[in-house]
Design an enzyme around this catalytic site. Structure first.
Site, short mmCIF file in Angstrom:
data_model
loop_
_atom_site.label_atom_id
_atom_site.label_comp_id
_atom_site.label_asym_id
_atom_site.label_seq_id
_atom_site.Cartn_x
_atom_site.Cartn_y
_atom_site.Cartn_z
N CYS A 2 0.95 -1.18 -0.06
CA CYS A 2 0.05 0.02 -0.02
C CYS A 2 0.91 1.33 0.03
O CYS A 2 1.67 1.55 0.71
CB CYS A 2 -0.92 0.10 1.13
SG CYS A 2 -2.09 1.71 1.39
N CYS A 18 -1.47 6.10 6.89
CA CYS A 18 -2.92 5.81 7.04
C CYS A 18 -3.17 5.15 8.59
O CYS A 18 -3.96 5.80 9.24
CB CYS A 18 -3.51 4.95 6.37
SG CYS A 18 -5.06 4.19 6.63
N ASP A 72 -20.37 -12.56 21.97
CA ASP A 72 -19.51 -11.86 21.05
C ASP A 72 -19.58 -10.47 21.30
O ASP A 72 -20.25 -9.82 20.88
CB ASP A 72 -20.28 -12.52 19.65
CG ASP A 72 -19.14 -11.59 18.64
OD1 ASP A 72 -18.16 -11.11 19.04
OD2 ASP A 72 -19.68 -11.75 17.38
N CYS A 120 -12.70 -10.32 20.15
CA CYS A 120 -11.91 -9.73 19.28
C CYS A 120 -10.86 -8.73 19.90
O CYS A 120 -10.29 -7.80 19.37
CB CYS A 120 -12.93 -8.28 18.35
SG CYS A 120 -13.89 -7.21 19.65
#
Length: 467
Positions: free
Chosen positions: A85, A91, A396, A423
């Site tokens: 990239c 970024c 979750d 996560c």
């Protein structure tokens, strides 16, 4: 969030901003930085890879740990590659494009191991952490983008803020976003430019358009476009509808969300239809879903199938179990497991998501289901009081982990099996330690790479109630 092993840093070691010293990188931290030790003082170095020897320059000094940049790489890792990239270093959206993909998978499993080593009392030799399941082609995998909008020197830009700054990096072709999402965002920028639509100025708290949100159906190729505005009225509404229809025929759902607050949160509470359909249709395997603008849905459809198959494997259903899908969103995990359960119940705090979940259950011919608006820690005790006790609970939660009230409820309800989809390895490990104290054993941990080239790693953890 920095992950520092307790007792690993020497508080007597003092470092100063600007100080330079050689450093051997031992591992990756939870945010993808290389971690080394200068006289037992922990130093985080973004862009460094385990096994490398670098000259580090301190950018932020602290008592427990410091941060540094790479001044020079003395010994480069054979796993170092050139990031494909062109704006990777500006970024901040990806943290690991400088590493071979296989190496990132190995290190993500190690990040999970570090979290359990720090936050639990489980002996490492009895901890079963599988190899991270990655992608065959780890590019253009994200189905949703949320690009902030501004106007610089009269030109409309849309992108992400650079890491640790409020400088907007204009993204014309993100390599992890679906190509159709990139296209719709670019054309929408041009429409806003051509129609001279007012753009929100965060400092002055004036202007209309704040964010361009796109969601792509990997199944159909259709796109849901949401413009988040700081004003009630969508400027030049009729002209904008005409231009979107003419230039972006793939947009089948065009929505407006109103967020008039001074906040970094993307969405406001009010969403209305501009043109087309209210929802976007997506399919995972044989299960179809209707998605409203604010409904949560996994961002990587291909790996979602891998993740949910692991959840199904961990649930070990026989067709007789009563299943709870906590934090259910539009019902994705519960519906994925529904063909092997006697009944599925779920809850979520977003009413639109529950509407979607009910419709999705009906559309997929699920025979026994119940979805309610609210929190798991409110509904689970109600159901138990009514005589309905779950056998398996799937959670979750967001990155902050399970609500303490939910953990307390799980300890009291005592389902025979808990499938924890996470996560965030740190909050996962903390929550698991609580559940272990309540009589649950960790049977297996399966990391899944939902977000290639980032430091994030998803896990499916199988917890079994011990007799």
């Amino acid at each position: 969030m920095k992950s520092v092993k307790q007792g690993s840093s020497d508080p007597k070691t003092k470092v100063e901003v600007g100080q330079q010293f050689p450093l051997t990188i031992k591992r990756l931290g939870i945010n993808g930085e290389g971690v080394g030790y200068y006289k037992r003082h922990v130093v985080f170095v973004p862009g460094a890879i385990p096994g490398e020897e670098v000259v580090a320059k301190v950018t932020q000094a602290g008592e427990r740990f410091s941060e540094a940049s790479i001044k020079k790489i003395r010994k480069s890792s054979p796993e170092r590659i050139t990031p494909p990239c062109p704006i990777y270093d500006q970024c901040g959206g990806c943290q690991l494009q400088h590493m071979e993909y296989a190496a990132t998978l190995r290190e993500k499993a190690d990040i999970v191991r570090q979290a359990f080593e720090r936050y639990t009392t489980i002996k490492q030799d009895s901890l079963t952490i599988q190899q991270t399941k990655g992608m065959q082609d780890p590019w253009y995998y994200r189905n949703k983008s949320q690009m902030q909008v501004n106007k610089t020197k009269g030109v409309v830009q849309a992108g992400l803020y650079a890491e640790k700054s409020h400088k907007l990096i204009d993204l014309s072709a993100c390599m992890v976003q679906h190509k159709r999402s990139n296209h719709v965002t670019q054309v929408m920028k041009q429409i806003l430019q051509d129609l001279n639509i007012s753009i929100y100025n965060e400092r002055k708290h004036r202007g209309a358009i704040r964010t361009i949100v796109t969601r792509v159906s990997f199944k159909t190729g259709d796109v849901q476009l949401v413009l988040v505005t700081a004003e009630e009225t969508l400027p030049k509404r009729k002209q904008m509808i005409e231009e979107v229809k003419r230039r972006l025929p793939e947009v089948t759902s065009f929505m407006q969300n109103i967020n008039d607050q001074k906040t970094s949160i993307i969405f406001g509470d009010r969403t209305s239809l501009v043109s087309g359909e209210e929802t976007l249709e997506e399919t995972l395997g044989d299960v179809s879903f209707s998605l409203s603008a604010r409904a949560f849905f996994q961002l990587n459809p291909e790996q979602t199938v891998v993740l949910y198959d692991e959840a199904k494997k961990a649930a070990k259903l026989t067709g007789k179990e009563k299943l709870v899908d906590a934090y259910c969103g539009v019902g994705t995990i519960g519906l994925w497991l529904a063909d092997q359960a006697a009944e599925v119940r779920g809850m979520d705090v977003i009413p639109d998501a529950i509407e979607n979940a009910r419709a999705n259950a009906a559309n997929n011919q699920v025979q026994a289901y119940e979805y309610e608006v609210g929190k798991a820690e409110e509904w689970l005790p109600k159901w138990v009081k009514q005589g309905w006790t779950p056998d398996v609970v799937v959670v979750d939660p967001p990155r902050t982990g399970c609500d303490q009230k939910l953990l307390t409820t799980l300890k009291q309800t005592k389902p025979s099996r808990i499938v924890y989809v996470s996560c965030n390895p740190s909050t996962l490990a903390k929550d698991v330690e609580q559940l272990r104290a309540a009589g649950y054993k960790v049977a297996n941990i399966q990391p899944v790479d939902m977000f290639p080239w980032t430091a994030q790693v998803e896990c499916v953890t199988e917890l079994v109630k011990e007799n």
